[in-house]
Design a protein around this motif. Structure first.
Motif, short mmCIF file in Angstrom:
data_model
loop_
_atom_site.label_atom_id
_atom_site.label_comp_id
_atom_site.label_asym_id
_atom_site.label_seq_id
_atom_site.Cartn_x
_atom_site.Cartn_y
_atom_site.Cartn_z
N ASP A 66 0.63 -0.98 0.06
CA ASP A 66 0.07 -0.02 0.03
C ASP A 66 0.84 1.18 0.00
O ASP A 66 0.45 1.98 -0.78
N TYR A 67 1.83 1.18 0.75
CA TYR A 67 2.88 2.50 0.89
C TYR A 67 3.62 2.62 -0.51
O TYR A 67 3.50 3.86 -1.07
N ILE A 68 3.98 1.45 -1.26
CA ILE A 68 4.70 1.62 -2.45
C ILE A 68 3.50 2.12 -3.54
O ILE A 68 3.88 2.79 -4.39
N ASN A 69 2.29 1.78 -3.44
CA ASN A 69 1.33 2.21 -4.00
C ASN A 69 1.15 3.66 -3.98
O ASN A 69 0.85 4.42 -5.24
N ILE A 70 0.98 4.37 -2.50
CA ILE A 70 1.02 5.53 -2.60
C ILE A 70 1.93 6.36 -2.99
O ILE A 70 2.02 7.49 -3.83
N MET A 71 3.07 5.84 -2.99
CA MET A 71 4.34 6.55 -3.54
C MET A 71 4.23 6.71 -5.08
O MET A 71 4.54 7.75 -5.71
N LEU A 72 4.14 5.50 -5.82
CA LEU A 72 3.97 5.47 -7.11
C LEU A 72 2.69 6.31 -7.65
O LEU A 72 2.86 7.28 -8.60
N ASP A 73 1.43 6.43 -6.92
CA ASP A 73 0.45 7.47 -7.30
C ASP A 73 1.04 8.80 -7.14
O ASP A 73 0.54 9.71 -7.98
N ASP A 74 1.75 9.01 -5.99
CA ASP A 74 2.23 10.58 -5.83
C ASP A 74 3.12 10.70 -7.03
O ASP A 74 2.94 12.10 -7.58
#
Length: 461
Positions: free
Chosen positions: A376-384
């Protein structure tokens, strides 16, 4: 079904002979495997036996032996049968009887430590029960006539007293000692694998949060695949133990030593009562003490009333029918009470390992949650980052639009027309410079105005 083709026959000989695949002989010999047999004294012996030999030796059906087939993929299973317990836990594939343990994959290097530990426990169990067995044998030789009149409950008490150390501590039956060794080996293997996976997972996940690249992503993918596989295996072992704990009848089937003792007691009692009266007893009668009482009473009455032959015969028949009803009810009640008491002993053993495997499953669940949180954290970073790229794309597109307007102005002035601005004597270079500066300023004003409107509309941060 299609018959053999003509080319499948060898016509060189006098008569056509059908030719079978080369693997047929190999499949025929696959039924014979090497089994390592550990007897109750701890001695080991390697023997080659086929499927039917093992079936006759253990009383197991063929479908239970297929569970232990290494060529077939069966989940973890613990089965209690009439004369044996089938164990298929991870790398442990064994059959436990009341007097021996048969291990299938004994040549596997991962099974060697388990065999050594099992052999050590069997020897300790043998040394713990051997002195008591000697005492019981001497007592039986001195009071052979008295022991023939013991009830089933008293005999089971004597059997339980024999399963004890000299210091009074309780000793488990042979089958439970072997079962405990199998459970401990399988659960220890799963626990060590889970701990090793946990030690590898945390650094890999931390590196991925710091730097997202192909190498770190591939490492985390492999760890997650291993995590899913080991979680499924641990869950299966836990479900199997929970299934046994919820079913008292399955646990009662695992008391092989008590079954052997009960069978020996029935044989000895039947032989002692057959000397007095020879009568076919119905199956299922377990209270032999009532057998002796009823038939002794019938014999006395018949001797006193020998002149009434028909009355004595009727009395004997009534005694036999009453015995059948009374013995059946009493034996079922006592059997239920004994199984309930005995099941508590096995239940305590299984609960200890159930708690341990449940702890391993909780640990893996925690690791799974940590992996999911990292994803989830990686997905948030990628979305940012994707949002930043989109904002940059919007700004570049706006800048390109403004530049295209400036280029359009330059294109208008580049047309071959006659105006005073192109006349050096009238306009001069000063007006040309003012035109360039004004176009540039106008373009910048349009660009920053568009960016301000984007931010006011919350299209850009």
């Amino acid at each position: 079904m299609r018959g053999p083709r003509p080319e499948d026959f060898d016509t060189n000989a006098g008569h056509p002979t059908p030719t079978f695949p080369a693997g047929g002989s190999r499949k025929k010999g696959m039924g014979v495997r090497t089994w390592l047999v550990l007897c109750s004294s701890g001695k080991e012996q390697a023997t080659e036996a086929g499927k039917h030999t093992i079936m006759r030796r253990t009383g197991l059906p063929a479908r239970d032996l297929r569970i232990l087939d290494p060529l077939l993929s069966y989940p973890s299973t613990v089965l209690g049968r009439e004369r044996a317990i089938v164990i298929n836990l991870e790398h442990i594939k064994a059959i436990i009887t009341g007097q021996e343990v048969l291990i299938l994959n004994s040549k596997d290097p991962s099974v060697a430590p388990f065999i050594e530990e099992l052999q050590r426990r069997i020897r300790c169990h043998h040394h713990a029960t051997k002195p008591q067995e000697g005492v019981n044998t001497e007592g039986a030789a001195q009071g052979e006539a008295g022991t023939s009149q013991l009830s089933g409950e008293e005999a089971r008490k004597d059997k339980k007293q024999s399963l004890g150390n000299q210091d009074g501590s309780k000793v488990l039956p042979f089958e439970f000692v072997a079962l405990e060794a199998c459970l401990e080996a399988a659960i220890t293997s799963l626990e060590s694998e889970a701990v090793r996976l946990e030690l590898e997972a945390h650094p890999a996940l931390d590196k991925l949060t710091i730097k997202i690249n192909t190498l770190n992503l591939e490492r985390v993918r492999q760890i997650k695949s291993r995590l899913v596989a080991i979680t499924g295996r641990v869950q299966k072992v836990r479900d199997e133990l929970e299934k046994l704990l919820n079913d008292d009848e399955d646990m009662a089937e695992m008391y092989l030593t008590d079954k052997l003792a009960q069978k020996q007691l029935e044989n000895s009692t039947a032989s002692s009562t057959s000397d007095t009266v020879v009568v076919d007893l119905p199956e299922g009668d377990e209270d032999d003490r009532h057998v002796a009482d009823y038939f002794e009473h019938a014999t006395l009455v018949s001797s006193e009333s020998c002149h009434r032959g028909s009355d004595a015969h009727n009395l004997l028949m009534r005694a036999h029918s009453a015995l059948s009803r009374n013995s059946r009810g009493t034996s079922s009640t006592r059997s239920g009470m004994t199984n309930k008491l005995n099941v508590q002993e096995l239940e305590m053993l299984l609960e200890a390992y159930f708690v341990q495997i449940d702890g391993i499953l909780n640990k893996l669940s925690t690791l799974t949650e940590y992996v999911d949180d990292t994803e989830d954290y990686i997905n948030i970073m990628l979305d940012d980052k994707q949002n930043n790229l989109l904002q940059m794309g919007v700004m570049l597109t706006t800048a390109g639009l403004v530049m295209s307007l400036f280029i359009a102005v330059a294109g208008v002035f580049g047309m071959n027309i006659n105006i005073e601005l192109f006349n050096d004597e009238v306009a001069g270079p000063g007006k040309f410079m003012w035109t360039v500066v004004g176009g540039t300023a106008g373009s910048l004003f349009l660009y920053f105005g568009a960016i301000g409107w984007y931010k006011h509309s919350r299209l850009l941060e």
